[in-house]
Enzyme design. Structure first.
Site, PDB file in Angstrom:
ATOM      1  N   GLN A  95       0.888  -1.177   0.000  1.00 54.15           N
ATOM      2  CA  GLN A  95       0.000   0.000   0.000  1.00 54.15           C
ATOM      3  C   GLN A  95       0.919   1.219   0.000  1.00 54.15           C
ATOM      4  O   GLN A  95       1.171   1.846   1.028  1.00 54.15           O
ATOM      5  CB  GLN A  95      -0.905  -0.023   1.235  1.00 54.15           C
ATOM      6  CG  GLN A  95      -1.974   1.068   1.230  1.00 54.15           C
ATOM      7  CD  GLN A  95      -3.085   0.841   0.215  1.00 54.15           C
ATOM      8  OE1 GLN A  95      -3.469  -0.290  -0.052  1.00 54.15           O
ATOM      9  NE2 GLN A  95      -3.607   1.912  -0.376  1.00 54.15           N
ATOM     10  N   LYS A 121      -1.324  -8.189 -15.211  1.00 53.63           N
ATOM     11  CA  LYS A 121      -2.255  -8.491 -14.106  1.00 53.63           C
ATOM     12  C   LYS A 121      -3.122  -7.273 -13.818  1.00 53.63           C
ATOM     13  O   LYS A 121      -2.627  -6.154 -13.788  1.00 53.63           O
ATOM     14  CB  LYS A 121      -1.474  -8.871 -12.848  1.00 53.63           C
ATOM     15  CG  LYS A 121      -2.340  -9.188 -11.643  1.00 53.63           C
ATOM     16  CD  LYS A 121      -1.553  -9.806 -10.493  1.00 53.63           C
ATOM     17  CE  LYS A 121      -0.978  -8.773  -9.577  1.00 53.63           C
ATOM     18  NZ  LYS A 121      -0.315  -9.362  -8.399  1.00 53.63           N
ATOM     19  N   ARG A 174      -6.008  -5.869 -11.007  1.00 49.07           N
ATOM     20  CA  ARG A 174      -6.639  -6.158  -9.714  1.00 49.07           C
ATOM     21  C   ARG A 174      -7.818  -5.215  -9.510  1.00 49.07           C
ATOM     22  O   ARG A 174      -7.693  -4.010  -9.723  1.00 49.07           O
ATOM     23  CB  ARG A 174      -5.618  -5.971  -8.581  1.00 49.07           C
ATOM     24  CG  ARG A 174      -6.149  -6.362  -7.216  1.00 49.07           C
ATOM     25  CD  ARG A 174      -5.130  -6.094  -6.118  1.00 49.07           C
ATOM     26  NE  ARG A 174      -3.976  -6.963  -6.181  1.00 49.07           N
ATOM     27  CZ  ARG A 174      -3.902  -8.170  -5.627  1.00 49.07           C
ATOM     28  NH1 ARG A 174      -4.935  -8.667  -4.988  1.00 49.07           N
ATOM     29  NH2 ARG A 174      -2.800  -8.890  -5.711  1.00 49.07           N
ATOM     30  N   GLY A 179      -1.044 -16.793  -2.884  1.00 48.15           N
ATOM     31  CA  GLY A 179      -0.654 -17.654  -4.002  1.00 48.15           C
ATOM     32  C   GLY A 179      -1.519 -17.454  -5.238  1.00 48.15           C
ATOM     33  O   GLY A 179      -1.264 -18.063  -6.286  1.00 48.15           O
TER      34      GLY A 179
END
Ligand code: R5P
Length: 290
Positions: free
Chosen positions: A94, A188, A190, A222
């Site tokens: 963060q 990726k 999120r 994971g």
């Protein structure tokens, strides 16, 4: 100079004191029945330079509070300098405001470590090295990848390094250089509210016959590496392996990775998870920074 072993030091304090030939002192500590931590310096540190070793692996909040209590106590009893060796820095992901109003946690943690009395901060493979600029004092970064590369090189024949996201591209390149092989990275996304991730491979070569090494800074649930391993196998990988600096391994991460046919899982002893995995000792790399 004194090496002070904190409440979570994973044996790094003992090895450091031997390597640099400094006296080892262990903090005295206990936890009260209501869960509050008690810390005491067992011998005089007045006039000494102190190297405190305290990682902030799970339980992070307890280990952080004990880090804060220890730093201030070292200064209070008259030490001249405190170097905080925090192999795993909790809250480092963060490091900015992804949603309006969020606390920038790593900034708070680093400011506290400094304002309580540590003038030098040493950590291993930070999530984003730039975020360490929130520490107003001297910062030193330990690179575990050469040691991790030596370990994984013992078990793979045709390595190919794959980072699970764009943020891991530099890390993948560094590991590939150590292993003298090619590398690439995945994309990726999120969802910042639900935490759900989507990983996809764009323009990747065939991985047929390659021993793919997924490299990340942290393995937590994971989930990221599970998705990455599926992509690697779908592209023909002979084997998929994992190398990461900090093995938090929560929520059955190890089991998930094993079920996905991940072969070798190698981390460093910045974090010692509950489950047994191959951990490389990074004390030598820390010692050269002292
Ligand atoms: C995030 O950007 C980090 O580099 C790691 O990829 C992440 O923390 C891994 O978390 P998990 O194992 O829960 O997917």
């Amino acid at each position: 100079m004194i090496v002070l072993g904190g409440t979570a030091s994973n044996g790094i304090d003992e090895r450091l004191s031997k390597i640099i030939g400094a006296k080892l002192v262990k903090v005295e500590h206990k936890v009260f029945p209501d869960g509050e931590s008690y810390i005491r310096m067992p011998s005089s540190l007045a006039g000494e330079e102190v190297i405190l070793v305290q990682t902030t692996q799970p339980p992070q909040d307890k280990n952080l509070i004990e880090l804060f209590l220890t730093i201030e106590a070292i200064k209070d009893v008259g030490a001249t300098k405190v170097t905080a060796v925090v192999p795993y820095l909790a809250y480092s992901r963060q490091d900015r405001r992804f949603l309006d109003g969020e606390a920038i946690s790593v900034k708070t943690i680093l400011n506290l470590i400094h304002s309580l009395g540590a003038s030098t901060f040493i950590t291993v493979e930070p999530h984003h090295p730039e975020s360490l600029s929130y520490f107003p004092g001297e910062v030193k970064v330990v690179d575990p990848l050469p040691s991790l590369a030596r370990e994984i090189a013992k078990v793979v024949k045709r390595p190919f390094v794959l980072g699970p996201d764009r943020g891991a591209a530099g890390r993948a390149e560094r590991l590939a250089r150590e292993l003298n092989c090619d590398f690439s990275y995945l994309e990726k996304e999120r969802d910042r509210r639900t935490g759900e991730i989507k990983v996809r491979g764009v323009g990747l070569p065939s991985l047929k016959g390659f021993d793919v090494i997924l490299v990340d800074d942290i393995v937590s649930t994971g989930g990221t590496l599970l998705e990455a391993s599926k992509i690697a196998y779908s592209l023909g990988a002979e084997s998929v392996n994992v190398v990461a600096a900090h093995m938090l391994l929560v929520n059955g991460a190890l089991q998930k990775l094993k079920q996905a046919n991940v072969k070798e899982i190698i981390g460093s002893n910045s974090v010692v998870p509950k489950e047994r995995v191959n951990l490389v000792d990074i004390s030598d790399q820390i010692a050269v920074k002292l």
